[in-house]
Design a protein around this motif. Structure first.
Motif, PDB file in Angstrom:
ATOM      1  N   LYS A   1      29.735  -8.453  -7.648  1.00  0.00           N
ATOM      2  CA  LYS A   1      28.525  -8.157  -7.856  1.00  0.00           C
ATOM      3  C   LYS A   1      27.540  -8.336  -7.006  1.00  0.00           C
ATOM      4  O   LYS A   1      26.408  -8.181  -7.044  1.00  0.00           O
ATOM      5  CB  LYS A   1      28.338  -8.757  -9.473  1.00  0.00           C
ATOM      6  CG  LYS A   1      28.843  -7.941 -10.559  1.00  0.00           C
ATOM      7  CD  LYS A   1      28.302  -8.709 -12.029  1.00  0.00           C
ATOM      8  CE  LYS A   1      28.757  -8.074 -13.026  1.00  0.00           C
ATOM      9  NZ  LYS A   1      28.188  -8.267 -14.443  1.00  0.00           N
TER      10      LYS A   1
ATOM     11  N   ASP B   1      25.451 -10.926  -3.790  1.00  0.00           N
ATOM     12  CA  ASP B   1      25.214 -12.630  -3.347  1.00  0.00           C
ATOM     13  C   ASP B   1      24.706 -13.303  -4.446  1.00  0.00           C
ATOM     14  O   ASP B   1      23.727 -13.213  -4.940  1.00  0.00           O
ATOM     15  CB  ASP B   1      24.237 -12.354  -2.207  1.00  0.00           C
ATOM     16  CG  ASP B   1      23.888 -13.481  -1.355  1.00  0.00           C
ATOM     17  OD1 ASP B   1      23.887 -14.881  -2.176  1.00  0.00           O
ATOM     18  OD2 ASP B   1      23.539 -13.439  -0.220  1.00  0.00           O
TER      19      ASP B   1
ATOM     20  N   ASP C   1      27.002 -14.355 -15.420  1.00  0.00           N
ATOM     21  CA  ASP C   1      26.934 -13.150 -15.497  1.00  0.00           C
ATOM     22  C   ASP C   1      27.632 -12.346 -14.279  1.00  0.00           C
ATOM     23  O   ASP C   1      28.513 -11.655 -14.287  1.00  0.00           O
ATOM     24  CB  ASP C   1      25.474 -12.260 -15.821  1.00  0.00           C
ATOM     25  CG  ASP C   1      25.607 -10.918 -15.792  1.00  0.00           C
ATOM     26  OD1 ASP C   1      26.467 -10.537 -16.706  1.00  0.00           O
ATOM     27  OD2 ASP C   1      24.910 -10.041 -15.164  1.00  0.00           O
ATOM     28  N   MET C   2      27.421 -13.007 -13.187  1.00  0.00           N
ATOM     29  CA  MET C   2      27.810 -12.377 -11.742  1.00  0.00           C
ATOM     30  C   MET C   2      29.418 -13.027 -11.700  1.00  0.00           C
ATOM     31  O   MET C   2      30.168 -12.230 -11.028  1.00  0.00           O
ATOM     32  CB  MET C   2      26.971 -12.801 -10.783  1.00  0.00           C
ATOM     33  CG  MET C   2      25.785 -11.859 -10.663  1.00  0.00           C
ATOM     34  SD  MET C   2      24.687 -12.405  -9.275  1.00  0.00           S
ATOM     35  CE  MET C   2      25.724 -11.174  -7.958  1.00  0.00           C
TER      36      MET C   2
END
Lengths: 145, 145, 145, 145, 145, 145
Positions: B38, B40, B113-114
């Motif tokens: 997703k 950095d 989330d990432m």
């Protein structure tokens, strides 16, 4: 942002928790007896959490905006800890785990904000996903929470 | 909402933390080597946190809107834990503790989330105020965090 | 947008009202006994109103963004009418009349939204400014409301 | 928040009104001749209302976010009263009554805000739902408004 | 985010432009004669721009939230180009250049959105700062724009 | 707002560009070597752009709110120009052209904001739609950009 154009809508549910730990039983009593000067901690925090769930995609860059079809917020007291349990549901191409966790964090932060004048030792502990259904794989951490 | 019309502006600072705990050293390596699909994780989460601090009064009913004059976000790795340290400053009639804690929670949620696609065991632990200056009393929990 | 760069901060207060009229005494009882299925009408609507006051400049193009330093929301029942009284204060170059009226309208709309499942005849009547102080001229309509 | 996960999309329409009452025919003339110093009252308020309808779920905790597929805003003058008529449509699981009423209230508040410098006696009267179709039952108050 | 806690408030002004280029004189006529189906392009875009200026810090992570004390939006037509000129003022510790440029871009995008149904060749050209005063150094590009 | 209640969902894609022109090769080097004092320009601006795409309907009155199902942001350097390429996709009744252009403008504005302290001559040039598919007619300006 992950490409979800080819995915189908399915019913997705997520249950998340946050723990608010206070430093004195008096704080718990003040909440339950609705004597916190800033107002009714449970109800105000529920309102903040309901709105917070809907704003998740406004705050997290990679989150897909999605139709929140149900949100429920419950409280459980265990000693000096208040456990916030939040359930979110949608019929959509991607899940609502982060929405549930964001809602739980907003409820917890609002409790912190309202309790700050009467208890300087409030902390937020352990925001986590307890359960999700729908999507490629279900998860159930609710027995180990 | 507390009445602050009679108060004077003073320099207020707050330092808060959030802990993100991952389930494998591979996740830490993926973050550091910028190989998370997703994007950095540190930079995207910093952007989300900077915006999140400014939106605190939009989400919490009793928070006074106030001019955020400085926000800084740092990361520290300890084993499987990433500690997010966020500093917020203002010259205003009320403090920025909740703004710092909200920013820390948004950084942590964005990391969650990432990382979700590569690590199903991420949890957020211990969002707390470490230090504040300005206002009636200073607080320093930074040695006990 | 009116140019206020040359103006001085002074204490500004505004009191506004909105009237929510329901169609049956049962609706009033359900609110007071906290039996409305969607939750505690007074507290949820207060939370919405506190947030709404702060969002006024986000919704109305010509409104200056300003530091809300105090908001208070009260309810009075007169027969089938619930009168929402909202007070807003700031120290700024322009007044908070529209902020108070916007807050009153959001409280009223939230009551409508929560009561809709149990009462199809709810209407919002008479959103008006009752009083303002600070600025070039004071206004007091509170005896004629 | 009501659980709508099991419901089907149907076409929903809602028509709501708000009444803005001014204190002098000069105010009506200033609007129609586009001589209000803050700008074109009808057009600016229409823009605010279009945006306001879309923000309803951001302001009211229990409102479901939903796709607004049509909004129309009309004005009618009757003596010292300006009647705002707003129509909202969607294909969704729940109706747009509150969205229409929120839009009407934002149009009315923006008119108040723009007219305030030239008329100190503006009031907002009677925000109500006139008509809705779709859902379990239709409502038509438009003959009695 | 740059630390501005030690800075003093001074009057800051910024003037920015955006150019909207249409593909036919008919489009210019439709705007001037208010015959664009979506509504009055100048007034609706002015409303969007006034709101957009105030939302700059919500969209750009490093921007300080600040009190917008004045915004003005003007249009100039030169052949197929509409030049949007926007002036923003504040008394604050940091300038309003980015706020003015953001406002200009929102006005331009709204014109694009409203003109799209009648002109497929609209482009936005040259969003730039023309002038700023206040702060360490003044800038004046207005003769070279 | 255009009535789209009768339309069917189809896959819609849009590609838009914005050009940021800097005044010195040193600025380009600072971006690429991640030495800009405000942080990583590409990543922070990507985060702002991802959020900006989702906020388009909040800023532009006539835009329909819609589910953003994919956003991608790429950068290309040509001499002193950085070309931002943004792709947006949805399955909905109306297209995402304005969303893509808004995202491109926010990425460009954020680059301007971050570069301002090291380069006083940054301008934004030529925000335009390059390509769209889905809907009544496809457009492809990508060979003429």
């Amino acid at each position: 942002m992950v490409d979800i154009t080819h995915k189908q809508n399915t019913l997705r549910t997520a249950v998340a928790q946050a723990i608010v730990e206070v430093s004195s039983p008096d704080t718990i009593m003040a909440i339950l007896e609705k004597k916190v000067p800033k107002g009714d901690v449970y109800e105000m925090s529920r309102a903040a959490g309901l709105l917070g769930v809907k704003k998740t995609a406004d705050l997290l860059p990679d989150c897909h905006p999605l139709p929140i079809e149900y949100t429920d917020i419950q409280y459980e007291i265990n000693g000096l800890q208040i456990r916030i349990l939040i359930t979110v549901k949608t019929n959509y191409k991607t899940g609502v785990e982060v929405e549930a966790m964001h809602g739980a964090s907003i409820v917890a932060l609002n409790m912190y904000d309202m309790l700050k004048p009467i208890d300087k030792g409030v902390e937020i502990r352990n925001i986590k996903l307890l359960k999700k259904t729908g999507g490629k794989s279900d998860i159930d951490h609710s027995q180990t929470g």
